[in-house]
Design an enzyme around this catalytic site. Structure first.
Site: not given
Ligand SMILES: Cc1ncc(C[n+]2csc(CCOP(=O)(O)OP(=O)(O)O)c2C)c(N)n1
Ligand SMILES: [Mg+2]
Lengths: 338, 328
Positions: B60, B129
């Site tokens: 990322e 999440h």
């Protein structure tokens, strides 16, 4: 046979003595004087924040930057004054930036760690160790994407090799290199220390050049005190990277003569003897001696360069001193475009 | 106008902009060969090739950072985060680089990078999440932060993001991907940033929200109208930074009561900023303290019943509306 040998030696000397080299010496002397001045001005309180100088490492910047073409671009960390000056930034505007003045190269908003001069290919000047390696890799991709043969040069310290983005950038550069989309040269300025932590104490594998090969990036070490050596490697590597769009890494083994930053006065992590010993391999003295031995450089020539550098630095200081502070309304400018 | 899902609206925006400008490209994990975790990029690799649809490693920071470098050199990269939860790994690249380079360079470069991806709770993905990030990014000058609640806004705002000159955090609501709505067909349809709008008129209470919580607030408003004869005026902020609260101030001047609804945790959340601004600007108009409806202050649990308890629901909005009317 003997004649041939003399002839080829002469050819080497011709190359060695091309005017380029005196220009490189002139630049290195200017950068040295400039950095010494910034240390003085820091102590006088004219320069705020952090100040990291390049004294002792000059050949690492000049050996590579002098071999670049117009249009090539460069990223580095916070130890960035030399790179800006060698790319052609105006010393007055660089000094003005350090003084926090409106005429500064980043309008007084970046300071020592964030010099920036897009016109000369200088894309900064970053203060987070290792944070700019990904940016440089993306910039290299962009240069190819746009169909140019421009290249990116990305400098960083030995310490930066231990942070996550280093690995992510290396892996992506390695991958993109397979497609010819990574025209980038990574240059490790291995000055032996990350602040006070020596390479032996911060890197499990001390052969730093070897570490990037894990990402399929070829690499080599070079004596970073010898600008001839650096420049030699640079010319070959630049040609190759420009042609193939593949990444390359040069580990320049060097040493910083000053403290990590202006506040690093005691330096408990190294001895005075160690520093003195390294000062015997001063990159400016090495180049000067070489030019006097082989090319007839005279003490007078050096004196002229020294005087010119002193004058240039004095002019930069005067410009910085006399420049106005940024207007208050600069505060809200450049946050976003619109 | 065509009826489109929120998901297709996002996809259409990217395709139209990639057709329009060769400098637009997209990168992310499994967006190409795999065709995207949420299938937003399905077929795009075939259409545009691997130089413009870049499958990245799981990196990322690497993808955000390289995109920033591309943007500085004139490209317009879109980074798809598989979910915005993973973008935390790239926080330094986004907050310390993308958001600040224009400023510390004295305005020498544009950074037109779009970082987009789904966020939010609702399908039992538990603690790591299920988060929302508008207050996190909204805190930082130099970024633009948007959270569209309708397919039309999703498309129009994504096009604005791609055409802009600054880094944009484009927060998609995973729970809204399947939602349908009318979307203008015009390829140049865009929705400007920093323009909130009134999505339902009403004279009793102002409800301020955005993204999925705006849809939730609308449902609550409809039920209040039907069951309790209370008319809420619902304001959709759409952009969190720059934040346009003028329509909210105007509305509060009319209703004198206000409820702010957000999915994220209460402490230091977007609702705190909004409520404080309303108090600062139209204090004299208020007949009751501004109420906040927020998620519960815990990591998201897995069990369905607990997840439902942790996320805001319509009844909480309805109760808050009644409280500010002193009707509870
Ligand atoms: C992410 C991050 N951690 C810590 C620091 C503080 N810091 C600044 S320079 C430095 C040492 C870096 O050493 P190296 O990469 O070898 O570069 P050098 O200073 O030797 O040129 C540290 C720890 C920082 N700026 N960024
Ligand atoms: Mg070092």
């Amino acid at each position: 046979m003997a004649k041939q040998e003399t002839e080829s030696a002469a050819a080497v000397i011709d190359a060695v003595c091309a005017p380029d080299w005196t220009e490189i010496l002139r630049q290195m002397i200017l950068v040295r004087r400039f950095e010494e001045a910034t240390e003085r001005e820091f102590r006088r309180g004219k320069i705020g924040g952090y100040l990291h100088v390049y004294i002792g490492q000059e050949a690492v910047a000049s050996g590579i930057i002098s071999a670049l073409r117009k249009g090539d671009i460069l990223f580095t960390g916070y130890r960035d004054h030399a790179h800006a000056l060698m790319l052609g930034s105006d010393p007055g505007r660089v000094m003005a930036e350090l003084f926090g003045k409106s005429t500064g190269i980043s309008k007084g908003k970046g300071g020592s760690m964030h010099l920036f001069d897009v016109e000369h290919g200088f894309y900064g000047g970053y203060g987070i160790v290792g944070g700019h390696l990904t940016l440089a890799t993306g910039a290299a991709y962009a240069l190819r994407y746009q169909g140019t043969d421009r290249i990116t040069v990305c400098y960083f310290g030995d310490g930066a090799m231990n942070i996550g983005p280093f690995h992510e950038a290396m892996n992506m550069a390695g991958l993109w290199g397979h497609e010819g989309m990574a025209p980038i040269i990574f240059i490790i300025e291995n000055n032996g220390y990350a602040m006070g932590t020596s390479v032996e104490r911060h890197s499990a594998l001390t052969d730093l050049a070897a570490r990037v090969r894990a990402y399929d990036i070829p690499s080599e070490k070079v004596d970073g005190q010898d600008v001839f050596a650096v420049r030699g490697v640079a010319e070959r590597v630049i040609r190759q990277v420009r042609e193939n769009g593949t990444p390359y890494c040069i580990e320049a083994v060097t040493y910083r003569f000053s403290g990590h930053g202006a506040a690093d006065i005691l330096q408990p992590y190294r001895s005075k003897e160690e520093v003195e010993q390294h000062k015997h391999r001063d990159p400016i003295v090495i180049l000067r001696n070489r030019l006097s031995e082989l090319c007839g450089l005279k003490d007078d020539d050096v004196k002229r360069m020294e005087d010119a550098a002193a004058e240039e630095v004095a002019r930069a200081l005067k410009f910085a001193e006399e420049s106005p502070q940024p207007e208050a309304d600069e505060l809200y400018r450049d946050v976003v475009a619109e | 106008m065509s009826e489109k899902s929120y998901r297709d609206a996002i996809r259409d925006a990217m395709i139209e902009e990639m057709d329009r400008d060769a400098n637009v490209l997209i990168m992310g994990e499994d967006i190409g060969v795999y065709e995207g975790t949420f299938r937003i990029t399905a077929g795009m690799l075939k259409k545009y090739g691997p130089k413009r649809v870049i499958d990245t490693p799981i990196a990322e920071a690497g993808m955000a950072g390289t995109a920033v470098g591309m943007a500085m050199l004139g490209l317009r990269p879109i980074v798809e985060m598989m979910t915005m939860n993973f973008a935390i790994v790239a926080a330094d690249q986004i907050l310390n680089h993308a958001a600040k380079i224009r400023y510390f360079s004295g305005g020498q470069v544009d950074v037109p990078v779009v970082i987009r991806g789904p966020q939010g709770a609702g399908v039992q993905l538990s603690a790591q999440h299920s988060q929302t990030f508008e207050s996190f990014y909204g805190h930082f000058p130099g970024l633009k932060v948007v959270a569209p609640a309708t397919p039309a806004d999703a498309k129009g705002m994504l096009k604005t993001a791609i055409r802009g000159r600054d880094p944009v955090i484009f927060l998609e609501s995973a729970a809204l991907y399947g939602m349908k709505g009318e979307v203008p067909d015009d390829a140049d349809f865009t929705v400007p940033f920093g323009e909130s709008r009134v999505v339902r008129e009403g004279g009793d209470v102002t409800v301020v929200s955005y993204s999925r919580m705006m849809q939730l607030s609308l449902s609550a408003a409809q039920r209040l109208s039907k069951d309790e004869n209370i008319e809420c005026e619902v304001v959709d902020l759409r952009t969190l930074r720059p934040l346009d609260l003028e329509p909210a101030y105007t509305s509060v001047t009319k209703t004198h009561r206000c409820v702010v609804v957000q999915e994220q945790w209460k402490p230091f959340g977007a609702a705190a900023e909004i409520a404080a601004s309303i108090t600062e600007n139209v204090f004299d108009e208020l007949d009751a303290p501004v109420e906040r409806v927020t998620g519960e202050d815990v990591p998201m649990p897995y069990a369905r019943n607990l997840e439902l308890l942790a996320t805001p629901h319509e009844e909480q909005v309805m109760n808050a509306v009644k409280r500010v009317m002193y009707r509870e």
